[in-house]
Design an enzyme around this catalytic site. Structure first.
Site, short mmCIF file in Angstrom:
data_model
loop_
_atom_site.label_atom_id
_atom_site.label_comp_id
_atom_site.label_asym_id
_atom_site.label_seq_id
_atom_site.Cartn_x
_atom_site.Cartn_y
_atom_site.Cartn_z
CG ASP A 256 33.30 -84.29 20.85
OD1 ASP A 256 32.64 -83.17 20.69
OD2 ASP A 256 34.09 -83.83 20.11
CG ASP A 411 31.97 -81.15 11.96
OD1 ASP A 411 32.15 -80.96 12.51
OD2 ASP A 411 30.90 -82.10 11.59
#
Ligand code: 1PR
Length: 556
Positions: A256, A411
Site C-alpha cells: 500500500d 473492500d
C-alpha cells in the site's frame, strides 16, 4: 531511453538499483541487436527489461522494413487476438512478419504471438491468423477458473536449446483464456495440464513460441530467454518434467503506497484501513526496494495499491509510474497496480479516460490494473439501469488489454443481520455471531479506501464485474486487515463460489499456517498479505516452506 518519434527507438537505460546476481548473457555467439515487435498493446517494457538484464540491446520495430532487417525477432503478444491481427494489418506489419517467419531466422513469440502463428482463433473468428502453422486457437473448456492465471509446469516433447540448464520441474507464469490447438503433433515443444493437457510452447526450426511469459517467470524464465538470445546452446531435454503439471497457488506481496506527511512516497500499512499511528502515516519502507526484496524471497506477484489515488489523479502522481518503471527493471514476476483507475477531468477541463490511465500504467511496466471504487459505482449503475454501457473502465480496459489485465479490488466490511431476509443483499450464515448474537451477515462494499459504505454486497459486485469482463478478484476484508487473525474464510468461500474467475484472498494473514488454511479450506487461487512481510515477521520463503508438503506452490 530514446523515444524519438522517427526512426527506431532504442532502449539504452540501465537500472539504477543494485542488480540481482543474474549473469548477463555474455556468451552470445555473435553480438546481435534484438528486434522487438511492439504493436502498442500491453506491457512490452518487461520484455525489454528482461532482455537488457541479459546484456542485450533492444531495437523496436517501427515499420515493416525493421522486420525485414531483423536478425533475431522477439514478439510479445498480449490482449485480444483480433486486436493484434488488426493492428498488424493496419500497420503493414503482417506481410513482413510472415516473410520473416518463413526466412528461418530466430523468432521468439510470447502468449498471443504464439496464437497468431496459427490459422484462426475462436476469440476473433473474423480475423485470420498468420497461418504459419496449421491449427486453430480455442477457448479453454474446463470447469476450472478461467483465465488460467499463475505458475504452471511444462512437459517437454522435444529437445530444445531453450531448455539448456533447466531441470524440468520449474514453473512458468501463464495468463490466458485461449490456447492453441495444432493440427499436427510435429511442432509441439511443451504441453501443460489445466483441466486437460494443452500445448504450451511450439518449436519449428529457429521459431519458438510460448504461451507462458518467460519475462514474468523469475529466474527460470530469464534462463529460457537467455538460451534463446545466446543462439548457440545445445538442444537439451530436461529430465525432471512432471507427469502431470499443476497450477501453483500464488503468494502475493502487497504494498500500500501513499505520500506521508513530508511528501515522501512510502509503503504504509493500516489496521482495518487506518494507516496512521500517533497521528503520522506509518512508514514501512520504500516501494521499489521492498518489491525487489519480495521478488528475491520468492513472491509470485507484487501488487502496488496507490491508496490515496481516489482523491488525487494518478497521472499527476507521477511517482507511482516511476515506481513501476524502476521495479519492472529488477522484478521479473507479474506486477499489479491499483488506485485511481477511473475517468477523470482535470482542473483545465481535460478529460482522461480510465483506459488512458491504465495504458500509462501498462506502458510503465504493469501487467494488470486493479479497480476499486470505480467498480462499485459501475455495478451500482448497471443494477439501476439493468444494462452495461460498454463504456465503463472495466469493459474498456478488458476489451483492449484482455480480461486478465483487469483485477477488481473489493473492500468489504461485515454487516450483521438477524435473518436472511433482513436486507436485499446476499446474506450468509456465519460461525462468528455478531455483537447481539446475529447469526447472519452480508459484506458491504465500500469506496474511497473504506471511508464510504455503499448499497452493494461483495458477492453481487464480484458477479457483475465478472460479467463486465473482469479477469480476477482481489478480495480484501476491512474487518481482518492488519489484524493478523487469519483470512475471512466465509467471505472468500461466498465470493469464490459465486464466480468462475480466480480470487485472491487478502487481509488478516498473521502466520504461515493462515496461508495453508486459506488454500485448504477455500478455493482461492492466490493469497495476498502485507503486514507480516513488511514487519519481517514471516518471510515469503518461510510461508512457502510451510506450504510445500500440502499445497502446490512455485518453489523459491
Ligand atoms: O478505489 O480504485 O482508487 O483503489 C484504491 C485501492 O487502495 C483499493 O484497492 C483499496 O483496497 C486500497 N486501499 C485504500 N485505502 C486503503 C487503506 O488501507 N487505507 N488498502 C487501501 C487496502 C488492503 C490490502 C492489504 C491487505 C493485507 N489495503 O491492500 O494489503 O488487507 O493486509 P494484511 O496482510 O496486513 O492484513 P481505488
Amino acid at each position: 531511453m530514446n523515444t524519438g518519434k522517427h526512426g527506431a527507438k532504442i532502449w539504452t537505460g540501465k537500472s539504477d538499483l543494485v542488480p540481482f546476481p543474474l549473469s548477463p548473457c555474455k556468451h552470445l555467439s555473435k553480438k546481435t541487436m534484438i528486434t522487438l515487435l511492439d504493436y502498442g498493446a500491453g506491457n512490452v517494457r518487461s520484455v525489454i527489461n528482461a532482455i537488457e538484464r541479459l546484456g542485450e540491446t533492444v531495437k523496436l520495430v517501427n515499420s515493416g522494413a525493421d522486420i525485414d532487417r531483423a536478425e533475431r525477432l522477439v514478439f510479445p503478444g498480449v490482449g485480444n487476438f483480433g486486436a493484434l491481427m488488426r493492428t498488424l494489418r493496419e500497420k503493414d506489419l503482417r506481410d513482413p512478419l510472415i516473410r520473416y517467419l518463413h526466412s528461418g531466422k530466430p523468432f521468439f513469440g510470447i502468449c498471443v504471438a504464439l496464437q497468431a502463428l496459427f490459422e484462426s482463433s475462436e476469440e476473433a473468428p473474423e480475423e485470420p491468423g498468420l497461418g504459419i502453422l496449421p491449427g486453430r486457437v480455442q477457448r479453454f473448456t474446463t470447469s476450472l477458473a478461467i483465465p488460467h492465471i499463475g505458475w504452471n509446469g511444462l512437459k517437454a516433447h522435444q529437445a530444445s536449446p531453450l531448455f539448456h540448464g533447466l531441470q524440468g520441474n520449474e514453473k512458468f507464469y501463464f495468463v490466458h483464456s485461449f490456447h492453441v490447438q495444432p493440427a499436427t503433433q510435429d511442432d509441439i515443444l511443451t504441453t501443460t495440464d489445466y483441466g486437460y493437457e494443452f500445448v504450451s510452447a511450439i518449436q519449428k526450426g529457429n521459431m519458438v513460441a510460448t504461451q507462458f511469459h518467460p519475462e514474468k517467470s523469475g529466474r527460470a524464465g530469464l534462463k529460457l530467454l537467455e538460451n534463446f538470445l545466446a543462439g548457440d546452446r545445445e538442444a537439451a531435454r530436461p529430465v525432471g518434467c512432471p507427469q502431470t503439471t499443476v497450477l501453483a497457488k500464488r503468494i502475493i506481496a502487497c504494498l500500500d503506497v501513499r505520500a506521508n506527511d513530508r511528501g515522501d512516497l512510502v509503503v504504509t500499512k493500516g489496521d482495518q484501513y487506518d494507516v496512521r499511528e500517533e497521528g503520522s502515516v506509518r512508514n514501512l519502507g520504500k516501494p521499489v526496494t521492498l518489491a525487489g526484496e519480495y521478488y528475491e524471497q520468492g513472491a509470485d506477484e507484487i501488487t502496488f495499491l496507490n491508496i490515496t489515488a481516489f482523491r488525487d489523479f494518478p497521472l499527476q502522481d507521477m511517482p507511482m509510474l516511476e515506481v513501476l518503471q524502476q521495479t519492472s527493471k529488477n522484478v521479473f514476476v507479474p506486477l499489479t497496480i491499483g488506485g485511481g483507475i477511473r475517468d477523470f477531468t482535470d482542473r483545465d477541463g481535460r478529460f482522461y479516460s480510465a483506459l488512458e490511465v491504465a495504458s500509462e500504467y501498462f506502458r510503465s511496466g504493469a501487467d494488470k490494473v486493479s479497480i476499486g471504487s470505480d467498480a462499485v459505482l459501475i455495478v451500482e449503475e448497471v443494477m439501476q439501469t439493468g444494462k452495461a454501457t460498454g463504456l465503463s473502465s472495466i469493459e474498456q480496459i478488458a476489451r483492449v488489454y484482455g480480461n486478465q489485465a483487469v483485477v477488481i479490488s473489493i473492500d468489504p466490511r461485515r454487516v450483521y443481520v438477524a435473518s436472511t431476509d433482513a436486507v436485499k443483499h446476499k446474506v450468509i450464515e456465519t460461525v462468528t455471531p455478531g455483537p447481539n448474537g446475529e447469526k447472519y451477515c452480508w459484506y458491504q462494499c465500500t469506496i474511497k479506501g473504506g471511508r464510504e459504505g455503499r448499497e452493494v454486497d461483495a458477492i453481487t459486485l464480484a458477479q457483475v464485474c465478472e460479467q463486465l469482463g473482469a479477469g480476477e478478484i482481489l478480495l480484501n476484508c476491512i474487518d481482518r486487515d492488519g489484524t493478523n487473525s487469519g483470512f475471512d474464510l466465509e467471505l472468500i468461500n461466498a465470493v469464490r463460489s459465486a464466480v468462475t474467475i480466480p480470487v485472491i484472498a487478502s487481509s488478516g494473514a498473521g502466520n504461515a499456517e493462515h496461508f495453508r488454511e486459506v488454500f485448504t479450506q477455500t478455493r482461492a487461487e492466490a493469497a495476498l498479505a502485507a503486514g507480516i512481510f513488511h514487519r519481517k515477521e514471516v518471510p515469503i520463503s518461510a510461508v512457502k516452506k510451510h506450504l510445500c508438503t500440502t499445497v502446490e506452490i512455485r518453489p523459491v
